[in-house]
Write a protein that holds these residues in place. Structure first.
Motif, short mmCIF file in Angstrom:
data_model
loop_
_atom_site.label_atom_id
_atom_site.label_comp_id
_atom_site.label_asym_id
_atom_site.label_seq_id
_atom_site.Cartn_x
_atom_site.Cartn_y
_atom_site.Cartn_z
N GLN A 1 0.57 6.77 3.05
CA GLN A 1 1.88 6.44 2.57
C GLN A 1 1.98 4.97 2.63
O GLN A 1 1.08 4.16 2.98
CB GLN A 1 2.54 6.65 4.02
CG GLN A 1 4.11 6.43 3.96
CD GLN A 1 4.78 7.47 5.17
OE1 GLN A 1 4.09 7.68 6.15
NE2 GLN A 1 6.17 7.38 5.11
N GLN A 2 2.79 4.41 1.43
CA GLN A 2 3.00 3.26 1.11
C GLN A 2 4.34 2.99 0.69
O GLN A 2 5.36 4.09 0.65
CB GLN A 2 2.20 2.80 0.06
CG GLN A 2 2.15 3.71 -1.22
CD GLN A 2 1.28 3.48 -2.36
OE1 GLN A 2 0.00 3.16 -2.04
NE2 GLN A 2 1.60 3.76 -3.48
N GLU A 3 4.68 1.46 0.34
CA GLU A 3 6.24 1.43 0.14
C GLU A 3 6.50 1.98 -1.12
O GLU A 3 7.47 2.51 -1.05
CB GLU A 3 6.25 -0.20 0.01
CG GLU A 3 7.56 -0.51 0.07
CD GLU A 3 7.83 -2.05 -0.12
OE1 GLU A 3 8.99 -2.70 -0.42
OE2 GLU A 3 6.90 -2.92 0.18
N HIS A 4 5.63 1.82 -2.20
CA HIS A 4 6.23 2.43 -3.31
C HIS A 4 5.61 3.80 -3.44
O HIS A 4 4.35 4.15 -3.15
CB HIS A 4 5.64 1.65 -4.57
CG HIS A 4 6.16 0.25 -4.50
ND1 HIS A 4 7.62 0.03 -4.62
CD2 HIS A 4 5.47 -0.97 -3.92
CE1 HIS A 4 7.91 -1.36 -4.45
NE2 HIS A 4 6.59 -1.80 -4.03
N GLN A 5 6.37 4.58 -4.34
CA GLN A 5 5.59 6.11 -4.71
C GLN A 5 4.45 5.78 -5.77
O GLN A 5 4.40 4.80 -6.51
CB GLN A 5 6.84 6.86 -5.56
CG GLN A 5 7.75 7.29 -4.95
CD GLN A 5 8.29 8.47 -5.50
OE1 GLN A 5 8.07 8.82 -6.73
NE2 GLN A 5 9.50 9.23 -5.16
N PRO A 6 3.47 6.66 -5.30
CA PRO A 6 2.08 6.51 -6.23
C PRO A 6 2.49 7.10 -7.48
O PRO A 6 3.40 7.81 -7.80
CB PRO A 6 1.16 7.45 -5.48
CG PRO A 6 2.09 8.53 -4.60
CD PRO A 6 3.45 7.79 -4.38
N THR B 1 -2.73 9.70 -1.96
CA THR B 1 -2.51 8.50 -1.73
C THR B 1 -1.82 8.26 -0.47
O THR B 1 -0.79 8.93 -0.11
CB THR B 1 -1.26 7.80 -2.86
OG1 THR B 1 -1.96 8.05 -3.96
CG2 THR B 1 -1.36 6.18 -2.53
#
Lengths: 239, 503
Positions: free
Chosen positions: B116-121, B114
């Motif tokens: 990089q994003q705000e929430h953990q995958p 996944t």
């Protein structure tokens, strides 16, 4: 050689040869691959509405076709009285429609159910198409060319008999309407496909079950002296 | 008398801690394959509960096992032979995948791939069949330890006949009661799966009684799945063949215990040879319900009886097997001591796996926030010997599981276990074996020697005490004379071809 000769004079023998040779090879060398491939575990409700009408409808009609092939004279006598002709035709058409309904449900199930989709092979779809065509053309004949059980014995049976007696007369089929040609040809395709597909399970119809004892005990050692003849056997060879 | 030998397993339920090591050992060895993910040839279920597959004991629904008709004849519950052929295209008694569970795994790759994003995958569950995302609402051991639950415990059909007040007590959360029931194929003497198979693909091995599916002959008619009252034959949706517990015969043939038994952490499992009279199977399983249990135990023969030994030799059982039968721990528990019983003998398949019923603590009631043990003050050492009706796990419930509803065999087994326990406690803690003690032992039908023997085999057995395997003499089997590979397909597992749903 005309196309007609090829499709209705030569191909039936190709199909028959494939049926016998490949089935024997598969039975002998790849017995593990022979299965009804039931998917009832994965989906049950639609299978009930599809499988039961399809199998019973089609196999009953198939038996009817065989009877017509073996004793066409019997059909002619039976159909001597109009009422009996109507009865036979109506029964045949009803069974055909029943089988058509069944394969419709089965096709819908195979295309729409995710689990069934996941376990379907390409050949499953080919089989579905050929069998559907077979049923469709049969129903077409029953509706469009009425009283098939009456004219069939003189128009169609001679052709099939000519094939079976190794004296092919494909010219008998040439003047027939397309629906009849389609019906005959898809049957040869059906036979040719049988050994290569799941259709092979037809030959495994376990009639032996009716006569075998309930229990089976098999010995791994070669010491026939201790077998109980009625219920015990040495490990059998599949081949 | 026609003597045959049976490899039999015994489960000492008083020692089972429901760790599922057995199930995992079995899964890793045999069913970690496509089409077999949902199969647990060995499973451990929490009882009271509905088990695996859900509600397997409900034979009105699944039509497993045999029944006795009005004239006393034996009938397969599932179908007559002709009726069976009529149901080839659709079998209404077959469990569906939902009765087991939809096998799943997780999209672990998402954890790495996944962006990089705000929430953990998260790793979402996906179906092992379709590969699509799914909502998990069932799985292996879904009922684990839910002894008091509305969903599982209350729907246990073996609670039938248990007193209403006792049931109410069982359900009260403070008094939640459960025990564990490990189950494998029972390798029955009168197997319903064999009888139901239209292709004749299932057979019982003459030498050791293991029931196997010949994978080459199986055509996937799946009658065995419905006919087995224990639901221990499974349909592989990938290969289109049925599979079942093979009692790890390749291990037994080389002197090793089956994976489930060998890996058992609580050492609850024992294995040994039982000799039985094959001529009397049908008679024994056709008896009326109240005589069934005795009938089944009666056809198990005494391996020390000279008449049995002579008959066994005439039936091709060699000295190695006779010796193993005489040293069999299963024979001791089942026949000599009367402590072990088969599961649901009323199914009339003559199951050959045996269970020592579990002890349970005394039933307590709560009065004014104080636990009242319901025992007289003189005997607050949880002494249940004469008060089995106060056991948390109702005797009636155990009787429904193991003795066709008859409480007497359960009481007898539990009293023996309690007497041995009291005796050993008095001996090692109080060091006071007196006349009261021997009288207590005698009341349970024991002597001091017998109590010692039971104690030893129950508590401190070595691996050789627990597992007594006969020499299989594979060099004499047909397999040795012919292509071994050719016979693998007939042996219940594996195949010469990649097992895939074919054309």
């Amino acid at each position: 050689m005309s196309t007609n000769d090829l499709l209705f004079g030569v191909f039936p023998y190709v199909a028959g040869a494939l049926l016998v040779v490949v089935t024997v090879i598969r039975w002998r060398f790849r017995p593990f691959s022979i299965s009804s491939l039931s998917s009832q575990l994965l989906e049950s409700r639609r299978l009930y509405w599809g499988s039961v009408p399809f199998h019973w409808g089609l196999s009953t009609i198939l038996v009817g076709h065989f009877v017509a092939l073996i004793i066409p004279r019997g059909f002619e006598i039976w159909n001597g009285a109009p009422l009996r002709l109507y009865l036979l035709e109506a029964t045949g058409l009803a069974l055909g429609l029943w089988a058509a309904f069944g394969i419709g449900v089965l096709a819908y199930r195979r295309f729409t159910n995710a689990r069934i989709r996941a376990v379907s092979s390409t050949m499953d779809f080919v089989v579905l198409g050929v069998v559907a065509l077979q049923i469709f053309s049969g129903v077409w004949i029953a509706v469009g060319y009425r009283w098939g059980s009456f004219w069939g014995t003189s128009v169609f049976v001679p052709y099939v008999r000519s094939i079976l007696t190794f004296d092919p007369k494909p010219e008998y089929v040439d003047p027939l309407p397309f629906a009849l040609q389609l019906h005959a040809f898809t049957f040869w395709v059906f036979l040719a496909l049988m050994p290569f597909t799941r259709l092979v399970h037809i030959i495994t119809l376990p009639l032996g079950y009716l006569t075998r004892p309930w229990q089976r005990v098999v010995r791994m050692r070669e010491s026939p002296a201790v077998y109980h003849p009625a219920s015990e056997k040495p490990l059998e060879r599949q081949h | 008398m026609r003597v045959r030998a049976q490899m039999s397993m015994l489960f000492h339920l008083d020692k089972c801690i429901c760790c599922h090591t057995c199930s995992v050992a079995c899964k890793n060895l045999w069913t970690d394959r496509p089409g077999a993910e949902y199969m647990w040839w060995n499973n451990v279920e929490t009882r009271p509960g509905t088990g695996y597959p859900t509600g397997w004991e409900d034979q009105d629904h699944y039509k497993g096992g045999w029944k006795r008709d009005e004239k006393g004849r034996l009938k397969l519950t599932l179908h007559s032979k002709a009726g069976g052929l009529g149901k080839l295209f659709y079998n209404p008694s077959l469990p569906e995948l939902e009765d087991y569970y939809d096998p799943f795994t997780f999209k672990y790759g998402d954890l790495f791939d996944t962006p990089q994003q705000e929430h953990q995958p998260t790793a979402v569950p996906i179906s092992k069949i379709t590969g699509k995302e799914m909502e998990v609402n069932g799985g292996p051991n879904w009922d684990d330890d839910l002894g008091g639950s509305d969903v599982f415990a209350r729907n246990d059909i073996s609670l039938e006949g248990v007193d209403d007040t006792v049931r109410a007590q069982m359900e009260e959360i403070e008094r939640v009661v459960f025990n564990y029931l490990p189950r494998i194929c029972n390798h029955c003497l009168n197997p319903a799966c064999v009888a139901a198979c239209p292709s004749g693909a299932i057979y019982k091995r003459g030498e050791d009684g293991v029931v196997l599916v010949n994978e080459d002959k199986c055509k996937g008619w799946r009658m065995c799945v419905a006919a087995c009252p224990y639901k221990k034959v499974f349909y592989n949706w990938d290969t289109g063949k049925s599979e079942k517990c093979i009692l790890c015969f390749p291990r037994m043939e080389t002197g090793q215990a089956p994976a489930c038994a060998h890996s058992c952490v609580g050492r609850i499992r024992y294995m040994g040879v039982l000799l039985y009279d094959a001529d009397r199977i049908e008679e024994a399983v056709s008896l009326p319900d109240d005589e069934l249990l005795d009938g089944q135990l009666d056809i198990i023969l005494d391996p020390y009886d000279p008449a049995v030994i002579t008959a066994a030799k005439a039936s091709g059982i060699d000295d190695g097997w006779l010796d193993a039968a005489q040293r069999s721990p299963v024979y001791k528990f089942v026949k000599e001591w009367g402590m072990a019983l088969p599961l649901h003998a009323e199914y009339r398949t003559a199951a050959m796996m045996f269970y020592v019923p579990p002890l349970s603590p005394v039933m307590s009631t709560i009065e004014r926030n104080m636990v009242n043990l319901d025992l007289d003050a003189e005997r607050v050492d949880f002494e249940l010997l004469d008060q089995l009706d106060k056991a948390r796990l109702p005797v009636k419930y155990l009787a429904n599981l193991f003795s066709v509803g008859d409480e007497e065999p359960i009481r007898k087994a539990l009293r023996i276990m309690l007497a041995v326990r009291s005796y050993k406690r008095l001996q090692s803690v109080d060091q006071s074996i007196d006349k009261t003690t021997t009288a207590m032992l005698a009341s349970a039908g024991l002597t001091e020697e017998l109590a010692e023997e039971i104690y030893k085999l129950t508590t401190i057995p070595t691996i050789d005490d627990r597992f007594v395997f006969p020499p299989y003499h594979r060099e004499m089997s047909i397999e040795a004379m012919e292509d071994v590979m050719e016979h693998r397909g007939m042996a219940g597992f594996g195949a010469l071809e990649a097992p895939h749903r074919g054309a």
